[in-house]
Structures are given as structure tokens and as C-alpha cells.
Design a protein around this motif. Structure first.
Motif, PDB file in Angstrom:
ATOM      1  N   ILE A   3     -32.135  15.256 -40.470  1.00 15.20           N
ATOM      2  CA  ILE A   3     -31.448  15.894 -41.584  1.00 15.20           C
ATOM      3  C   ILE A   3     -29.965  15.643 -41.368  1.00 15.20           C
ATOM      4  CG2 ILE A   3     -31.013  18.042 -42.824  1.00 15.20           C
ATOM      5  CD1 ILE A   3     -33.633  19.119 -41.622  1.00 15.20           C
ATOM      6  N   LEU A   4     -29.295  15.077 -42.361  1.00 12.91           N
ATOM      7  CA  LEU A   4     -27.893  14.646 -42.228  1.00 12.91           C
ATOM      8  C   LEU A   4     -27.713  13.742 -41.009  1.00 12.91           C
ATOM      9  CD1 LEU A   4     -25.818  17.854 -43.124  1.00 12.91           C
ATOM     10  CD2 LEU A   4     -26.875  16.157 -44.627  1.00 12.91           C
ATOM     11  N   GLY A   5     -28.729  12.940 -40.724  1.00 11.38           N
ATOM     12  CA  GLY A   5     -28.650  11.992 -39.620  1.00 11.38           C
ATOM     13  C   GLY A   5     -28.828  12.599 -38.245  1.00 11.38           C
ATOM     14  N   ILE A   6     -29.233  13.865 -38.172  1.00  8.57           N
ATOM     15  CA  ILE A   6     -29.420  14.557 -36.888  1.00  8.57           C
ATOM     16  C   ILE A   6     -30.867  15.014 -36.773  1.00  8.57           C
ATOM     17  CG2 ILE A   6     -28.653  16.489 -35.437  1.00  8.57           C
ATOM     18  CD1 ILE A   6     -26.052  16.530 -37.085  1.00  8.57           C
ATOM     19  N   GLN A   7     -31.433  14.874 -35.589  1.00  4.02           N
ATOM     20  CA  GLN A   7     -32.818  15.301 -35.396  1.00  4.02           C
ATOM     21  C   GLN A   7     -32.972  16.797 -35.684  1.00  4.02           C
ATOM     22  OE1 GLN A   7     -35.556  13.730 -34.924  1.00  4.02           O
ATOM     23  NE2 GLN A   7     -34.897  11.657 -34.332  1.00  4.02           N
ATOM     24  N   GLU A   8     -34.074  17.134 -36.344  1.00  8.12           N
ATOM     25  CA  GLU A   8     -34.350  18.521 -36.738  1.00  8.12           C
ATOM     26  C   GLU A   8     -34.324  19.466 -35.540  1.00  8.12           C
ATOM     27  OE1 GLU A   8     -38.125  20.829 -38.760  1.00  8.12           O
ATOM     28  OE2 GLU A   8     -37.733  18.749 -39.337  1.00  8.12           O
ATOM     29  N   ASP A   9     -34.926  19.057 -34.434  1.00  8.17           N
ATOM     30  CA  ASP A   9     -34.957  19.916 -33.242  1.00  8.17           C
ATOM     31  C   ASP A   9     -33.555  20.185 -32.708  1.00  8.17           C
ATOM     32  OD1 ASP A   9     -37.678  20.090 -33.396  1.00  8.17           O
ATOM     33  OD2 ASP A   9     -38.077  18.610 -31.825  1.00  8.17           O
ATOM     34  N   GLU A  10     -32.698  19.178 -32.783  1.00  4.58           N
ATOM     35  CA  GLU A  10     -31.323  19.346 -32.308  1.00  4.58           C
ATOM     36  C   GLU A  10     -30.565  20.325 -33.201  1.00  4.58           C
ATOM     37  OE1 GLU A  10     -27.656  18.810 -30.211  1.00  4.58           O
ATOM     38  OE2 GLU A  10     -29.789  18.761 -29.716  1.00  4.58           O
ATOM     39  N   LEU A  11     -30.766  20.228 -34.513  1.00  4.08           N
ATOM     40  CA  LEU A  11     -30.109  21.154 -35.441  1.00  4.08           C
ATOM     41  C   LEU A  11     -30.549  22.598 -35.161  1.00  4.08           C
ATOM     42  CD1 LEU A  11     -30.282  19.125 -38.765  1.00  4.08           C
ATOM     43  CD2 LEU A  11     -28.194  19.874 -37.622  1.00  4.08           C
ATOM     44  N   LYS A  12     -31.816  22.779 -34.866  1.00  2.00           N
ATOM     45  CA  LYS A  12     -32.297  24.128 -34.549  1.00  2.00           C
ATOM     46  C   LYS A  12     -31.684  24.630 -33.243  1.00  2.00           C
ATOM     47  CE  LYS A  12     -36.644  23.772 -37.114  1.00  2.00           C
ATOM     48  NZ  LYS A  12     -38.110  23.628 -37.058  1.00  2.00           N
ATOM     49  N   ARG A  13     -31.548  23.739 -32.274  1.00  2.00           N
ATOM     50  CA  ARG A  13     -30.990  24.129 -30.976  1.00  2.00           C
ATOM     51  C   ARG A  13     -29.553  24.607 -31.113  1.00  2.00           C
ATOM     52  NH1 ARG A  13     -27.813  22.501 -27.001  1.00  2.00           N
ATOM     53  NH2 ARG A  13     -27.187  20.596 -28.094  1.00  2.00           N
ATOM     54  N   ILE A  14     -28.781  23.961 -32.006  1.00  2.00           N
ATOM     55  CA  ILE A  14     -27.363  24.304 -32.147  1.00  2.00           C
ATOM     56  C   ILE A  14     -27.119  25.268 -33.312  1.00  2.00           C
ATOM     57  CG2 ILE A  14     -26.598  22.144 -31.098  1.00  2.00           C
ATOM     58  CD1 ILE A  14     -26.029  21.061 -33.910  1.00  2.00           C
ATOM     59  N   ASP A  15     -28.192  25.849 -33.834  1.00  2.00           N
ATOM     60  CA  ASP A  15     -28.093  26.828 -34.931  1.00  2.00           C
ATOM     61  C   ASP A  15     -27.372  26.251 -36.155  1.00  2.00           C
ATOM     62  OD1 ASP A  15     -29.382  29.102 -33.658  1.00  2.00           O
ATOM     63  OD2 ASP A  15     -27.637  29.151 -32.333  1.00  2.00           O
ATOM     64  N   GLY A  16     -27.789  25.025 -36.531  1.00  2.00           N
ATOM     65  CA  GLY A  16     -27.217  24.404 -37.725  1.00  2.00           C
ATOM     66  C   GLY A  16     -28.274  23.930 -38.705  1.00  2.00           C
ATOM     67  N   TYR A  17     -29.523  24.297 -38.439  1.00  2.00           N
ATOM     68  CA  TYR A  17     -30.650  23.764 -39.211  1.00  2.00           C
ATOM     69  C   TYR A  17     -30.601  24.176 -40.687  1.00  2.00           C
ATOM     70  CZ  TYR A  17     -35.484  23.253 -40.852  1.00  2.00           C
ATOM     71  OH  TYR A  17     -36.608  22.942 -41.590  1.00  2.00           O
ATOM     72  N   HIS A  18     -30.462  25.460 -40.959  1.00  2.00           N
ATOM     73  CA  HIS A  18     -30.531  25.949 -42.343  1.00  2.00           C
ATOM     74  C   HIS A  18     -29.381  25.407 -43.194  1.00  2.00           C
ATOM     75  CE1 HIS A  18     -33.917  28.549 -41.569  1.00  2.00           C
ATOM     76  NE2 HIS A  18     -33.301  29.053 -40.526  1.00  2.00           N
ATOM     77  N   THR A  19     -28.195  25.344 -42.602  1.00  2.00           N
ATOM     78  CA  THR A  19     -27.032  24.833 -43.334  1.00  2.00           C
ATOM     79  C   THR A  19     -27.257  23.390 -43.755  1.00  2.00           C
ATOM     80  OG1 THR A  19     -25.618  26.289 -42.024  1.00  2.00           O
ATOM     81  CG2 THR A  19     -24.537  24.523 -43.232  1.00  2.00           C
ATOM     82  N   ALA A  20     -27.736  22.561 -42.812  1.00  2.00           N
ATOM     83  CA  ALA A  20     -27.970  21.144 -43.110  1.00  2.00           C
ATOM     84  C   ALA A  20     -29.117  20.964 -44.095  1.00  2.00           C
ATOM     85  CB  ALA A  20     -28.264  20.386 -41.809  1.00  2.00           C
ATOM     86  N   LEU A  21     -30.202  21.728 -43.902  1.00  2.00           N
ATOM     87  CA  LEU A  21     -31.359  21.614 -44.784  1.00  2.00           C
ATOM     88  C   LEU A  21     -30.992  21.991 -46.215  1.00  2.00           C
ATOM     89  CD1 LEU A  21     -34.436  21.157 -45.097  1.00  2.00           C
ATOM     90  CD2 LEU A  21     -34.727  23.601 -44.642  1.00  2.00           C
ATOM     91  N   GLU A  22     -30.227  23.061 -46.377  1.00  2.00           N
ATOM     92  CA  GLU A  22     -29.866  23.507 -47.717  1.00  2.00           C
ATOM     93  C   GLU A  22     -29.009  22.477 -48.441  1.00  2.00           C
ATOM     94  OE1 GLU A  22     -28.331  27.556 -47.485  1.00  2.00           O
ATOM     95  OE2 GLU A  22     -29.948  28.028 -46.074  1.00  2.00           O
ATOM     96  N   ILE A 363     -20.012  21.113 -36.639  1.00  2.00           N
ATOM     97  CA  ILE A 363     -20.907  20.855 -35.513  1.00  2.00           C
ATOM     98  C   ILE A 363     -20.142  20.229 -34.346  1.00  2.00           C
ATOM     99  CG2 ILE A 363     -22.830  19.379 -34.769  1.00  2.00           C
ATOM    100  CD1 ILE A 363     -24.117  19.952 -37.522  1.00  2.00           C
ATOM    101  N   ARG A 364     -19.242  19.279 -34.665  1.00  2.00           N
ATOM    102  CA  ARG A 364     -18.441  18.655 -33.601  1.00  2.00           C
ATOM    103  C   ARG A 364     -17.620  19.699 -32.850  1.00  2.00           C
ATOM    104  NH1 ARG A 364     -13.510  17.797 -32.800  1.00  2.00           N
ATOM    105  NH2 ARG A 364     -12.840  18.229 -34.931  1.00  2.00           N
ATOM    106  N   ARG A 365     -17.166  20.716 -33.570  1.00  2.00           N
ATOM    107  CA  ARG A 365     -16.363  21.780 -32.967  1.00  2.00           C
ATOM    108  C   ARG A 365     -17.215  22.799 -32.194  1.00  2.00           C
ATOM    109  NH1 ARG A 365     -11.356  23.057 -34.482  1.00  2.00           N
ATOM    110  NH2 ARG A 365     -10.251  21.615 -35.846  1.00  2.00           N
ATOM    111  N   GLY A 366     -18.546  22.667 -32.313  1.00  2.00           N
ATOM    112  CA  GLY A 366     -19.415  23.618 -31.632  1.00  2.00           C
ATOM    113  C   GLY A 366     -19.700  24.867 -32.437  1.00  2.00           C
ATOM    114  N   SER A 367     -19.395  24.847 -33.721  1.00  2.00           N
ATOM    115  CA  SER A 367     -19.647  26.007 -34.582  1.00  2.00           C
ATOM    116  C   SER A 367     -21.139  26.146 -34.852  1.00  2.00           C
ATOM    117  CB  SER A 367     -18.890  25.845 -35.900  1.00  2.00           C
ATOM    118  OG  SER A 367     -19.220  26.879 -36.796  1.00  2.00           O
ATOM    119  N   LYS A 368     -21.660  27.362 -34.725  1.00  2.00           N
ATOM    120  CA  LYS A 368     -23.057  27.645 -35.057  1.00  2.00           C
ATOM    121  C   LYS A 368     -23.096  28.015 -36.543  1.00  2.00           C
ATOM    122  CE  LYS A 368     -24.150  29.270 -30.388  1.00  2.00           C
ATOM    123  NZ  LYS A 368     -25.069  28.179 -30.007  1.00  2.00           N
TER     124      LYS A 368
END
Length: 390
Positions: A3-22, A363-368
């Protein structure tokens, strides 16, 4: 799955999954929105015919935050097609001093725009018009069908409410679909007699968007992986509030840590251009108008010729060799050469760039990005508003 070029599991790990999916889900929502409008064509036409007969009717487009920016994007186009006075005013501005914006007792169509339908300012905006005894009609373009404004006014004989796809209102603080669906509904409802044009338009938009998310998303990664002192967004006319929306998204998702500013392109010469002395990202949202783009190209060339420490990104609909030669990164769309009628119609593709940059920069800044509201500093629906009655 990426999603947005990032693996789904990685997005979930960094708490960015819902933002990217939406953000990616918007393609489905745009398609669903078109179908909902089609099913409600007769209802929409009946309402428009009713208000067309009201002499001296003014149209107020009212929302807060991203909803206000969606309104501002469409204001000029709606004025042209309705041939009525159309006023785009943020509810947060209106409630502070309504007498600056409501100058007489002309009948009003109040278009309320929002995600939740529960904002205090949006509810108060309706009360302001009602207390003045103005002949009032309402169009409710609200993402949440259970919002308070819908329950209070959705069934009124002088109101029109057309549901928005329910998944539009979701978990992320970032209004991605909540922003673009409002624009889609504004255009389609007021221009319902041109439904066939919009149906074809969104087919092309969705094709362009699919290509962006498969291919150009990695270019967006390259832009967002750099460190910038300032991010400046430039746009003219309908694209100026889009530039403002880019700044809002970046600020929200970076939790206020990324400095941003927005300007019209010609205004940028008048002082703000000094930002180029720092590590500045400048995003040029190019108009599709043949006259406007001449001025915009001059500004781009001027900036690129002495860009100092800045990085320049250009976004246009059709490929332009002059633009390509005068920027560091170039995003262009419209591979099918569709004829867009107005700049308010091209913001859907442009939004993909601004939203993806805001998310990837955060995400680069480490924002959840999924958890921003949990701090309590800012909420999905604005809190703490006290209404002071006149």
C-alpha cells in the motif's frame, strides 16, 4: 500486498496502515460516489428545479478545515454554472462575525460540508441563518450519515441529503477521501445535467490514479525521503486552496513538526521566494488553463534557474516539455487526453501527490499516523468550541 509502495505488515508495525489504506481506497469511493449520485438523479434535479425558482437566491458553501478547502476549490466553477452568487466561507470564520458575510435577507441555499456532521461550528452556521429569518434551503454533503446535522435537518422539506459511501468516514485523522468525495459531490450535484461528462471524467481519473499508485508512488517516496526546512505549495485559482490542503495534511501528519507555507504562483515572487535560501521543497500545481499556465511557467523557470538549496516538484495534467526541463521531479497525468472543463476537476489526481507526500514524509519522521488523535492535542472532530450568541 503493498500500500503506497510499502508492505502491509510494515505499515501495521509502524501504525500507519489505516492512513495509507484510506488514501488508496479513494479510487473505489469515487466510483461508488458516481453510482450513488446516478441513483439519486431525479431527487437532485427536483431539488435544483425548486431552488432555481427562488428569486435572488445566494449559495453559501460552509465547512471547516479540509471541508472549507473543498468548498473553496469549487466556488468559482459553481458560480459560473449556476449563474448565482456563490460564497465560500469557513464555518470557523462565519460564526465569529456573521454580519461581515450575511449582508441582507436574500434567500439562501446553505451547503454544509463535513466529515462527521457533528462539528459545533457547522451546526451553529445553520442556526445563524435560521435566527435571521432568512428563507433557507439546505444541501447536506456530509460523510457520516449518522451525524447530528443529518438527524436534525436531513428530512426537512427544504433540504437535500445524498448519502456518501460509508467507508469515506474512517479512522485516520487525515481527510483523504473525506476531502475528495466532498468535491466530487459538489460538482456532480450542482452540474447533474452533465452527469455523462463526469462519469467519463472519473473513468479517466481512476485510470490515472491506478497508474500513480503502481508507478509514480516510488517517485513520491524519493521526494519525501529528503529533509526539508520548509515545504511550499503553489497553486492558482482553484488550485490555491489545494496547495493549502497540502500544507494542512503535512502539518497534521507530521504532528506540526514540518514547516509549510502556501501561495499563489505569482505571489511567490513577492517575498516568499526567499524560502529558497533554505532547504525548501516547492510543489507547483499547474493549471489546465492555457492562459494561466503561461504565467505559471515563467515562475517555474525563474525559480529553477536560481533554485539555490531548494527542490522543485511540478504537477500537471498533460505532459509539457518546458515543465519537464525546469524541475527536479515531474508528475503528470491525463494519459487518455481527456478534456477537463475546469481546474476544480483536476484536483483528484493532484491530491494523490499531496496526500502521498504528507503520509510518506510523516513516516520518514517516525510519526505514527494512525495514532495522532490519541495524544489529545488534536482530535478528528474539533473539541472545546464555545458558542457565544449575539
Amino acid at each position: 500486498m503493498r500500500i503506497l509502495g510499502i508492505q502491509e505488515d510494515e505499515l501495521k508495525r509502524i501504525d500507519g496502515y489505516h492512513t495509507a489504506l484510506e488514501m488508496e481506497r479513494q479510487l473505489e469511493l469515487w466510483e461508488e460516489g458516481i453510482e450513488i449520485i446516478k441513483r439519486n438523479t431525479d431527487k437532485i434535479r427536483a431539488f435544483l428545479n425548486k431552488i432555481e425558482e427562488v428569486e435572488g437566491l445566494k449559495i453559501y458553501l460552509v465547512g471547516a478545515g479540509s471541508s472549507a478547502k473543498a468548498a473553496a476549490i469549487t466556488e468559482n466553477y459553481l458560480r459560473r454554472i449556476t449563474k448565482k452568487e456563490v460564497i465560500s466561507i469557513a464555518s470557523t470564520t462565519l460564526i465569529e462575525n456573521e454580519d461581515n458575510y450575511i449582508l441582507d435577507n436574500s434567500p439562501v441555499l446553505l451547503v454544509s460540508l463535513g466529515g462527521s456532521g457533528n462539528t459545533i461550528e457547522g451546526l451553529e452556521a445553520v442556526e445563524i441563518f435560521k435566527k435571521k429569518g432568512i428563507e433557507l434551503y439546505q444541501l447536506l454533503i456530509i460523510c457520516n450519515g449518522k451525524g447530528e446535522i443529518i438527524s436534525k435537518y436531513g428530512e426537512d422539506k427544504n433540504s437535500l441529503y445524498i448519502p456518501i459511501p460509508p467507508r469515506t468516514k474512517d479512522k485516520s485523522i487525515a481527510a483523504t477521501g473525506e476531502f475528495t468525495l466532498l468535491i466530487e459531490y459538489l460538482l456532480l450535484i450542482f452540474d447533474i445535467n452533465n452527469y455523462d461528462y463526469y462519469e467519463e471524467m472519473f473513468k479517466n481519473i481512476i485510470e490515472d490514479a491506478g497508474r500513480f499508485l503502481k508507478e509514480d508512488i516510488y517517485k513520491s517516496h524519493a521526494v519525501s525521503n529528503k529533509i526539508y526546512d520548509t515545504v511550499a505549495a503553489l497553486g492558482t485559482g482553484a488550485l490555491n486552496p489545494l496547495a493549502s490542503e497540502m500544507c494542512l495534511k503535512i502539518s497534521e501528519l507530521s504532528t506540526g513538526l514540518q514547516r509549510t507555507e502556501f501561495h499563489s504562483m505569482l505571489e511567490f515572487r513577492h517575498g516568499p521566494k526567499l524560502a529558497m535560501n533554505s532547504k525548501c521543497l516547492i510543489s507547483f500545481f499547474f493549471s489546465n488553463d492555457s492562459q494561466s499556465i503561461k504565467y505559471e511557467l515563467d515562475v517555474l523557470k525563474e525559480c529553477y534557474s536560481n533554485k539555490i538549496n531548494s527542490t522543485i516538484v511540478a504537477i500537471s495534467m498533460d505532459y509539457d516539455e518546458e515543465i519537464d526541463k525546469n524541475c527536479d521531479y515531474y508528475f503528470y497525468f491525463n494519459k487518455n487526453n481527456f478534456k477537463y472543463s475546469d481546474d476544480s476537476h483536476i484536483v483528484f489526481q493532484y491530491s494523490l501527490y499531496l496526500q502521498s507526500f504528507a503520509i510518506l514524509n510523516a513516516i520518514r519522521r517516525g510519526s505514527k499516523t494512525d495514532l495522532i488523535c490519541e495524544s489529545g492535542i488534536v482530535n478528528k472532530v474539533a473539541q472545546g468550541v464555545v458558542i457565544y450568541k449575539r
